[in-house]
Design a protein around this motif. Structure first.
Motif, PDB file in Angstrom:
ATOM      1  N   ALA A  24      59.467  41.832  15.263  1.00  0.00           N
ATOM      2  CA  ALA A  24      58.126  41.551  15.790  1.00  0.00           C
ATOM      3  C   ALA A  24      58.157  40.824  17.121  1.00  0.00           C
ATOM      4  O   ALA A  24      57.330  41.081  18.005  1.00  0.00           O
ATOM      5  N   ASP A  25      59.088  39.888  17.283  1.00  0.00           N
ATOM      6  CA  ASP A  25      59.147  39.144  18.543  1.00  0.00           C
ATOM      7  C   ASP A  25      59.409  40.081  19.715  1.00  0.00           C
ATOM      8  O   ASP A  25      58.827  39.918  20.795  1.00  0.00           O
ATOM      9  N   ALA A  26      60.292  41.053  19.519  1.00  0.00           N
ATOM     10  CA  ALA A  26      60.592  42.003  20.587  1.00  0.00           C
ATOM     11  C   ALA A  26      59.376  42.870  20.895  1.00  0.00           C
ATOM     12  O   ALA A  26      59.090  43.162  22.064  1.00  0.00           O
ATOM     13  N   LEU A  27      58.631  43.274  19.879  1.00  0.00           N
ATOM     14  CA  LEU A  27      57.419  44.061  20.110  1.00  0.00           C
ATOM     15  C   LEU A  27      56.399  43.263  20.915  1.00  0.00           C
ATOM     16  O   LEU A  27      55.691  43.821  21.767  1.00  0.00           O
ATOM     17  N   ASP A  28      56.339  41.974  20.665  1.00  0.00           N
ATOM     18  CA  ASP A  28      55.419  41.122  21.423  1.00  0.00           C
ATOM     19  C   ASP A  28      55.823  41.025  22.894  1.00  0.00           C
ATOM     20  O   ASP A  28      54.988  40.690  23.744  1.00  0.00           O
ATOM     21  N   ARG A  29      57.085  41.291  23.196  1.00  0.00           N
ATOM     22  CA  ARG A  29      57.566  41.190  24.577  1.00  0.00           C
ATOM     23  C   ARG A  29      57.409  42.488  25.364  1.00  0.00           C
ATOM     24  O   ARG A  29      57.719  42.526  26.556  1.00  0.00           O
ATOM     25  N   VAL A  30      56.961  43.570  24.737  1.00  0.00           N
ATOM     26  CA  VAL A  30      56.945  44.874  25.390  1.00  0.00           C
ATOM     27  C   VAL A  30      56.136  44.845  26.688  1.00  0.00           C
ATOM     28  O   VAL A  30      56.599  45.329  27.732  1.00  0.00           O
ATOM     29  N   ASP A  31      54.930  44.302  26.657  1.00  0.00           N
ATOM     30  CA  ASP A  31      54.097  44.297  27.867  1.00  0.00           C
ATOM     31  C   ASP A  31      54.764  43.532  28.995  1.00  0.00           C
ATOM     32  O   ASP A  31      54.758  43.967  30.160  1.00  0.00           O
ATOM     33  N   ASP A  32      55.344  42.383  28.643  1.00  0.00           N
ATOM     34  CA  ASP A  32      56.020  41.578  29.669  1.00  0.00           C
ATOM     35  C   ASP A  32      57.226  42.313  30.239  1.00  0.00           C
ATOM     36  O   ASP A  32      57.438  42.325  31.461  1.00  0.00           O
ATOM     37  N   VAL A  33      58.010  42.937  29.373  1.00  0.00           N
ATOM     38  CA  VAL A  33      59.195  43.662  29.817  1.00  0.00           C
ATOM     39  C   VAL A  33      58.805  44.853  30.695  1.00  0.00           C
ATOM     40  O   VAL A  33      59.437  45.124  31.723  1.00  0.00           O
ATOM     41  N   MET A  34      57.749  45.575  30.321  1.00  0.00           N
ATOM     42  CA  MET A  34      57.280  46.696  31.138  1.00  0.00           C
ATOM     43  C   MET A  34      56.876  46.221  32.528  1.00  0.00           C
ATOM     44  O   MET A  34      57.163  46.881  33.543  1.00  0.00           O
ATOM     45  N   ALA A  35      56.230  45.058  32.588  1.00  0.00           N
ATOM     46  CA  ALA A  35      55.815  44.525  33.883  1.00  0.00           C
ATOM     47  C   ALA A  35      57.016  44.100  34.716  1.00  0.00           C
ATOM     48  O   ALA A  35      57.083  44.370  35.925  1.00  0.00           O
ATOM     49  N   ARG A  36      57.956  43.453  34.079  1.00  0.00           N
ATOM     50  CA  ARG A  36      59.126  42.962  34.815  1.00  0.00           C
ATOM     51  C   ARG A  36      59.974  44.114  35.339  1.00  0.00           C
ATOM     52  O   ARG A  36      60.604  44.002  36.387  1.00  0.00           O
ATOM     53  N   ALA A  37      60.005  45.230  34.616  1.00  0.00           N
ATOM     54  CA  ALA A  37      60.754  46.401  35.059  1.00  0.00           C
ATOM     55  C   ALA A  37      59.912  47.300  35.977  1.00  0.00           C
ATOM     56  O   ALA A  37      60.383  48.365  36.388  1.00  0.00           O
ATOM     57  N   ASP A  38      58.686  46.873  36.270  1.00  0.00           N
ATOM     58  CA  ASP A  38      57.778  47.625  37.143  1.00  0.00           C
ATOM     59  C   ASP A  38      57.551  49.027  36.580  1.00  0.00           C
ATOM     60  O   ASP A  38      57.639  50.032  37.296  1.00  0.00           O
ATOM     61  N   LEU A  39      57.234  49.084  35.283  1.00  0.00           N
ATOM     62  CA  LEU A  39      57.046  50.365  34.606  1.00  0.00           C
ATOM     63  C   LEU A  39      55.616  50.577  34.110  1.00  0.00           C
ATOM     64  O   LEU A  39      55.322  51.616  33.496  1.00  0.00           O
ATOM     65  N   GLU A  40      54.743  49.636  34.351  1.00  0.00           N
ATOM     66  CA  GLU A  40      53.392  49.730  33.790  1.00  0.00           C
ATOM     67  C   GLU A  40      52.698  51.028  34.199  1.00  0.00           C
ATOM     68  O   GLU A  40      52.036  51.682  33.383  1.00  0.00           O
TER      69      GLU A  40
END
Length: 324
Positions: free
Chosen positions: A133-149
């Motif tokens: 669950a913790d990793a799922l909560d990080r998905v939006d942040d990770v997408m933003a940091r990788a410039d993938l939004e």
């Protein structure tokens, strides 16, 4: 070949290379007398030949070397993708396999495909779900940091090579690893994407994440690595803070515009102590020397003008260390 770096001078010697200055941070990656070979008999290839390497928490370490130097094999052993033929590899005090399975170490590798039928967003969420669950909560942040939004709904198969590298970066980050291992991470990225990637990496390192990356872009090592390890023919031939490694050869390039009749000046400089590579190209004379002030004085005293002095680059050191 073995090169030691002492007091900023490169010498060929049997002594071990100078390593980065120790810190109070704990060692998180350690290779001890590690060897790895492939094949047997006449087909045996010694990919890694007795590597000793310790990396501390928060370090940013570039792993450089020509093709076949053993870089990728070394990274594979850190990730538990291949076992050493002899020696030991420890990651955060445990085996690479345990560190990888727990998500404590993440990787962006050259090899390993993505599922082309999934979208970028689906891919990141799928891998995140494997970490809880913790990793799922990080998905939006990770997408933003990788410039993938803006690419979230694009199928992976429609992404460029550089965009797929950014997807791999996001997948490596969803577990919030303590250590990131990157094998040619910016291959295929354009200049803007590469700059963004390294801005994120620099912030991560400042926050305490350990980063080890292999790259063919010497300017990336020069700009982003605080420590550089050079491998050649399966061994470590240099291990030092990047700035020290760059300056370790000691030589600077000095060039100036001279008169057409510069034969006597060329002879004078060629005979000077510590001067090498004197070359005259038209009216432009260049040379290499550890004492650039003395060479500049000779040039100016003999009527030269438009003087330029260039400090050594990491490429200079890399070439000298791996040319034989």
């Amino acid at each position: 070949m073995n090169n030691s770096f002492v007091d900023g001078t490169a010498t060929r010697a049997s002594a071990r290379p100078v390593t980065a200055a120790p810190t109070d941070e704990p060692v998180v990656l350690e290779l001890s007398a590690v060897k790895r070979h492939f094949g047997t008999g006449d087909r045996r290839v010694q990919a890694v030949d007795g590597v000793d390497l310790s990396i501390r928490r928060g370090e940013v370490v570039a792993l450089l070397g020509p093709n076949g130097a053993g870089k990728t094999t070394t990274l594979d052993m850190l990730l538990g993708l291949t076992e050493p033929s002899s020696g030991t590899v420890r990651v955060l005090g445990t085996t690479p396999q345990r560190a990888t399975s727990s998500g404590s170490i993440g990787a962006v590798l050259q090899t390993g495909g993505l599922l082309g039928d999934l979208t970028v967003g689906e891919t990141v969420r799928l891998i995140a779900s494997l970490h809880g669950a913790d990793a799922l909560d990080r998905v939006d942040d990770v997408m933003a940091r990788a410039d993938l939004e803006h690419l979230a709904r694009r199928r992976v198969s429609k992404c460029s090579g550089g965009e797929q590298q950014r997807v791999k970066f996001a997948l490596a980050m969803v577990s919030d690893p303590d250590i990131l291992v990157l094998d040619e991470p910016t291959a295929g990225m354009d200049v803007t994407a590469r700059r963004h990637f390294w801005d994120v990496m620099r912030a991560d390192a400042d926050a305490g994440r350990t980063i080890v990356f292999a790259t063919h872009y010497l300017e990336e090592a020069e700009q982003f690595a605080r420590r550089t390890v050079v491998m050649h023919r399966g061994t470590v031939v240099a291990d030092a803070p990047t700035a020290l490694l760059r300056a370790s050869l000691g030589e600077r390039t000095v060039s100036a515009t001279v008169d057409e009749d510069a034969g006597a000046l060329v002879a004078l400089l060629s005979a000077a102590d510590g001067v090498a590579g004197v070359r005259l190209d038209g009216d432009r004379l260049s040379l290499r020397t550890a004492d650039s002030d003395a060479a500049a004085r000779i040039l100016l005293d003999n009527g030269a003008h438009d003087l330029e002095i260039a400090a050594p680059t990491l490429e200079t050191a890399f070439t000298a260390l791996t040319e034989n």
